[in-house]
Design a protein around this motif. Sequence first.
Motif, PDB file in Angstrom:
ATOM      1  N   GLY A   1       0.757  -1.104  -0.825  1.00  0.00           N
ATOM      2  CA  GLY A   1       0.016   0.244   0.091  1.00  0.00           C
ATOM      3  C   GLY A   1       1.032   1.403   0.146  1.00  0.00           C
ATOM      4  N   ASP A   2       0.222   2.361   0.276  1.00  0.00           N
ATOM      5  CA  ASP A   2       1.141   4.119   0.638  1.00  0.00           C
ATOM      6  C   ASP A   2       1.361   3.539   1.864  1.00  0.00           C
ATOM      7  OD1 ASP A   2       0.304   4.044  -2.136  1.00  0.00           O
ATOM      8  OD2 ASP A   2      -1.151   5.744  -1.503  1.00  0.00           O
ATOM      9  N   MET A   3       2.682   3.792   1.925  1.00  0.00           N
ATOM     10  CA  MET A   3       3.683   4.187   3.056  1.00  0.00           C
ATOM     11  C   MET A   3       3.465   5.290   3.431  1.00  0.00           C
ATOM     12  SD  MET A   3       7.293   1.972   1.740  1.00  0.00           S
ATOM     13  CE  MET A   3       8.163   2.513   2.644  1.00  0.00           C
ATOM     14  N   ASP A   4       3.766   5.537   4.338  1.00  0.00           N
ATOM     15  CA  ASP A   4       4.055   7.116   4.716  1.00  0.00           C
ATOM     16  C   ASP A   4       5.245   7.370   5.870  1.00  0.00           C
ATOM     17  OD1 ASP A   4       2.277   7.003   7.710  1.00  0.00           O
ATOM     18  OD2 ASP A   4       1.169   6.706   6.665  1.00  0.00           O
ATOM     19  N   GLY A   5       5.224   8.632   6.085  1.00  0.00           N
ATOM     20  CA  GLY A   5       5.714   9.027   7.265  1.00  0.00           C
ATOM     21  C   GLY A   5       6.648  10.037   8.112  1.00  0.00           C
ATOM     22  N   GLY A   6       6.385  10.042   9.427  1.00  0.00           N
ATOM     23  CA  GLY A   6       5.921  11.729  10.031  1.00  0.00           C
ATOM     24  C   GLY A   6       6.748  12.022  11.373  1.00  0.00           C
ATOM     25  N   ILE A   7       6.250  13.362  11.830  1.00  0.00           N
ATOM     26  CA  ILE A   7       6.963  13.531  12.990  1.00  0.00           C
ATOM     27  C   ILE A   7       6.081  14.584  13.368  1.00  0.00           C
ATOM     28  CG2 ILE A   7       7.419  15.238  11.671  1.00  0.00           C
ATOM     29  CD1 ILE A   7       9.905  16.421  13.074  1.00  0.00           C
ATOM     30  N   ARG A   8       6.044  14.559  15.177  1.00  0.00           N
ATOM     31  CA  ARG A   8       5.022  14.992  16.126  1.00  0.00           C
ATOM     32  C   ARG A   8       5.918  15.434  16.681  1.00  0.00           C
ATOM     33  NH1 ARG A   8       0.702  11.753  19.348  1.00  0.00           N
ATOM     34  NH2 ARG A   8       2.418   9.914  18.931  1.00  0.00           N
ATOM     35  N   ALA A   9       5.421  16.637  17.767  1.00  0.00           N
ATOM     36  CA  ALA A   9       5.467  17.040  18.790  1.00  0.00           C
ATOM     37  C   ALA A   9       4.427  17.789  19.719  1.00  0.00           C
ATOM     38  CB  ALA A   9       6.487  18.636  18.322  1.00  0.00           C
ATOM     39  N   ARG A  10       4.942  17.398  20.999  1.00  0.00           N
ATOM     40  CA  ARG A  10       4.470  17.630  22.120  1.00  0.00           C
ATOM     41  C   ARG A  10       4.318  19.771  22.519  1.00  0.00           C
ATOM     42  NH1 ARG A  10       4.993  14.430  25.853  1.00  0.00           N
ATOM     43  NH2 ARG A  10       3.104  12.913  25.502  1.00  0.00           N
ATOM     44  N   LEU A  11       3.868  20.078  21.805  1.00  0.00           N
ATOM     45  CA  LEU A  11       4.553  21.179  22.473  1.00  0.00           C
ATOM     46  C   LEU A  11       3.094  21.378  23.843  1.00  0.00           C
ATOM     47  CD1 LEU A  11       2.612  23.166  18.914  1.00  0.00           C
ATOM     48  CD2 LEU A  11       5.207  22.215  19.786  1.00  0.00           C
ATOM     49  N   LEU A  12       2.262  21.132  24.797  1.00  0.00           N
ATOM     50  CA  LEU A  12       2.245  21.206  25.911  1.00  0.00           C
ATOM     51  C   LEU A  12       1.580  20.668  26.755  1.00  0.00           C
ATOM     52  CD1 LEU A  12       0.936  24.213  27.400  1.00  0.00           C
ATOM     53  CD2 LEU A  12      -1.434  23.774  26.716  1.00  0.00           C
ATOM     54  N   ASP A  13       1.995  20.571  28.403  1.00  0.00           N
ATOM     55  CA  ASP A  13       1.916  18.935  29.071  1.00  0.00           C
ATOM     56  C   ASP A  13       1.818  19.527  30.545  1.00  0.00           C
ATOM     57  OD1 ASP A  13       1.568  17.015  30.909  1.00  0.00           O
ATOM     58  OD2 ASP A  13       3.606  16.305  29.603  1.00  0.00           O
ATOM     59  N   VAL A  14       0.056  20.140  30.687  1.00  0.00           N
ATOM     60  CA  VAL A  14       0.009  20.693  31.683  1.00  0.00           C
ATOM     61  C   VAL A  14      -0.090  19.357  32.747  1.00  0.00           C
ATOM     62  CG1 VAL A  14      -1.392  22.216  33.286  1.00  0.00           C
ATOM     63  CG2 VAL A  14      -0.856  22.848  30.824  1.00  0.00           C
ATOM     64  N   GLY A  15       0.169  20.052  34.471  1.00  0.00           N
ATOM     65  CA  GLY A  15      -0.212  18.958  35.192  1.00  0.00           C
ATOM     66  C   GLY A  15       0.571  17.301  35.541  1.00  0.00           C
ATOM     67  N   ASN A  16       1.373  17.405  34.845  1.00  0.00           N
ATOM     68  CA  ASN A  16       1.564  16.279  34.539  1.00  0.00           C
ATOM     69  C   ASN A  16       0.668  14.855  33.954  1.00  0.00           C
ATOM     70  OD1 ASN A  16       3.466  13.656  35.352  1.00  0.00           O
ATOM     71  ND2 ASN A  16       2.687  12.705  36.878  1.00  0.00           N
ATOM     72  N   GLY A  17       0.198  15.334  33.003  1.00  0.00           N
ATOM     73  CA  GLY A  17      -0.688  14.883  31.835  1.00  0.00           C
ATOM     74  C   GLY A  17      -2.202  15.209  31.942  1.00  0.00           C
ATOM     75  N   ALA A  18      -2.644  16.331  32.606  1.00  0.00           N
ATOM     76  CA  ALA A  18      -3.944  16.669  32.697  1.00  0.00           C
ATOM     77  C   ALA A  18      -4.249  17.230  31.430  1.00  0.00           C
ATOM     78  CB  ALA A  18      -3.857  17.420  34.085  1.00  0.00           C
ATOM     79  N   PHE A  19      -3.305  17.139  30.905  1.00  0.00           N
ATOM     80  CA  PHE A  19      -3.626  18.370  28.942  1.00  0.00           C
ATOM     81  C   PHE A  19      -2.266  18.095  28.447  1.00  0.00           C
ATOM     82  CE2 PHE A  19      -3.879  22.102  26.487  1.00  0.00           C
ATOM     83  CZ  PHE A  19      -5.083  21.236  26.249  1.00  0.00           C
ATOM     84  N   GLN A  20      -2.455  17.410  27.910  1.00  0.00           N
ATOM     85  CA  GLN A  20      -1.573  17.418  26.699  1.00  0.00           C
ATOM     86  C   GLN A  20      -2.460  17.951  24.924  1.00  0.00           C
ATOM     87  OE1 GLN A  20      -0.182  13.544  27.143  1.00  0.00           O
ATOM     88  NE2 GLN A  20       1.512  13.757  28.728  1.00  0.00           N
ATOM     89  N   TRP A  21      -1.259  18.789  24.501  1.00  0.00           N
ATOM     90  CA  TRP A  21      -1.500  19.045  23.153  1.00  0.00           C
ATOM     91  C   TRP A  21      -0.115  18.969  22.220  1.00  0.00           C
ATOM     92  CZ3 TRP A  21      -0.433  24.871  21.774  1.00  0.00           C
ATOM     93  CH2 TRP A  21      -0.387  24.513  20.481  1.00  0.00           C
ATOM     94  N   THR A  22      -0.607  18.271  21.253  1.00  0.00           N
ATOM     95  CA  THR A  22       0.156  17.583  20.068  1.00  0.00           C
ATOM     96  C   THR A  22      -0.208  18.089  18.823  1.00  0.00           C
ATOM     97  OG1 THR A  22      -0.430  15.880  19.729  1.00  0.00           O
ATOM     98  CG2 THR A  22       1.424  15.400  21.432  1.00  0.00           C
ATOM     99  N   VAL A  23       0.988  18.237  17.941  1.00  0.00           N
ATOM    100  CA  VAL A  23       1.179  19.519  16.541  1.00  0.00           C
ATOM    101  C   VAL A  23       1.853  17.924  16.274  1.00  0.00           C
ATOM    102  CG1 VAL A  23      -0.347  20.641  17.156  1.00  0.00           C
ATOM    103  CG2 VAL A  23       2.786  21.123  16.170  1.00  0.00           C
ATOM    104  N   GLY A  24       1.634  17.765  14.686  1.00  0.00           N
ATOM    105  CA  GLY A  24       2.336  16.825  14.006  1.00  0.00           C
ATOM    106  C   GLY A  24       2.175  17.080  11.509  1.00  0.00           C
ATOM    107  N   VAL A  25       2.919  16.166  11.502  1.00  0.00           N
ATOM    108  CA  VAL A  25       2.448  16.487   9.829  1.00  0.00           C
ATOM    109  C   VAL A  25       3.256  15.102   9.552  1.00  0.00           C
ATOM    110  CG1 VAL A  25       5.211  17.166   9.593  1.00  0.00           C
ATOM    111  CG2 VAL A  25       3.474  17.559   7.468  1.00  0.00           C
ATOM    112  N   ASN A  26       2.461  13.848   8.108  1.00  0.00           N
ATOM    113  CA  ASN A  26       2.594  13.307   7.735  1.00  0.00           C
ATOM    114  C   ASN A  26       2.894  13.522   6.301  1.00  0.00           C
ATOM    115  OD1 ASN A  26       2.005  12.020  10.389  1.00  0.00           O
ATOM    116  ND2 ASN A  26       2.169  10.698   9.611  1.00  0.00           N
ATOM    117  N   ALA A  27       4.261  12.461   5.854  1.00  0.00           N
ATOM    118  CA  ALA A  27       4.170  12.770   3.920  1.00  0.00           C
ATOM    119  C   ALA A  27       3.774  11.206   3.856  1.00  0.00           C
ATOM    120  CB  ALA A  27       5.162  12.925   3.399  1.00  0.00           C
ATOM    121  N   ILE A  28       3.254  11.414   2.814  1.00  0.00           N
ATOM    122  CA  ILE A  28       2.236   9.958   2.080  1.00  0.00           C
ATOM    123  C   ILE A  28       3.114   9.922   0.829  1.00  0.00           C
ATOM    124  CG2 ILE A  28       0.381   8.553   1.244  1.00  0.00           C
ATOM    125  CD1 ILE A  28      -0.626  11.199   4.142  1.00  0.00           C
TER     126      ILE A  28
END
Length: 281
Positions: free
Chosen positions: A82-109
């Motif tokens: 099938g179509d292969m893909d690779g990606g990169i992802r970053a966590r921008l925010l981690d509040v309260g030892n995992g009480a709230f987390q926010w990530t962004v990322g991009v993948n190329a197919i």
Amino acid sequence: LSSNPADACNLPHHETAGLTTLNNDLNIDWDQADFAVGQHQGSWQSITISGQYAPLDWLELSIRVPMANIQVGGQPNRFGLGDMDGGIRARLLDVGNGAFQWTVGVNAIAPTGNMDHGFGSGHAAITGHTAFNIRLHSDVFLAGMVQYAGSLEGSGHSHDHSHDHGDGDGIGGSLLAPHGAQELASVLGLTINTDFGYVGTGAELIYGIQDPVGLGPINVHLNLGVDLSKAWQLRANMSLPVTDETRYLWRTNLSLRWTFGDAHDHANKPAEAAGCGCAAP
């Protein structure tokens, strides 16, 4: 818990558990589905090998290699990449030892799948995604993701294609992950940690921006994870459409995950006890 943000041009079909987890793991996934895409109806089974590596506690790299067997009514069974893909992802925010987390990322197919036999889209694509995870209780998590997917050339293949580019079956697009030229997708789910692993449920909505335009499929998911050991986990998922607009009639996933090193994650774990005897934030 892990969830790969790229399923060709679709959101992940499996659980929302671990949407913000940055992992060091290897996965083997077995998927099967009955589909109805344009004039093509049939079924497929796939084996996908994927890996995630987090060199930093806020950064993850990933790669995914799917192989599938496709049966389209009246045509010979086909097996291929099938179509292969690779990606990169970053966590921008981690509040309260995992009480709230926010990530962004991009993948190329990459268009490594044969489009004439239904294994690939025939074009490269990019997906951009952002995800959040909120700990509602020590063992209860709400997670969601929004993703944009766009073809880098031509239009998508979520609708009927009858052309043939060689010795294929005249499919001319991906039956494993049909999609539009541009689309937005979102998923929202609830996960509960248990003594044996986790259980969860969620829903996925797709909206076409270009070719086609309009509301696409809405799917519901049921998820189960069983911890076999500290390093091994078995996961199962069932997805069903709840509207007349469908890309598959049903889909199941069984996944075996091996975690190596340390997973850079605080969410989807019980809150640790603080020195005062109360739950840590």
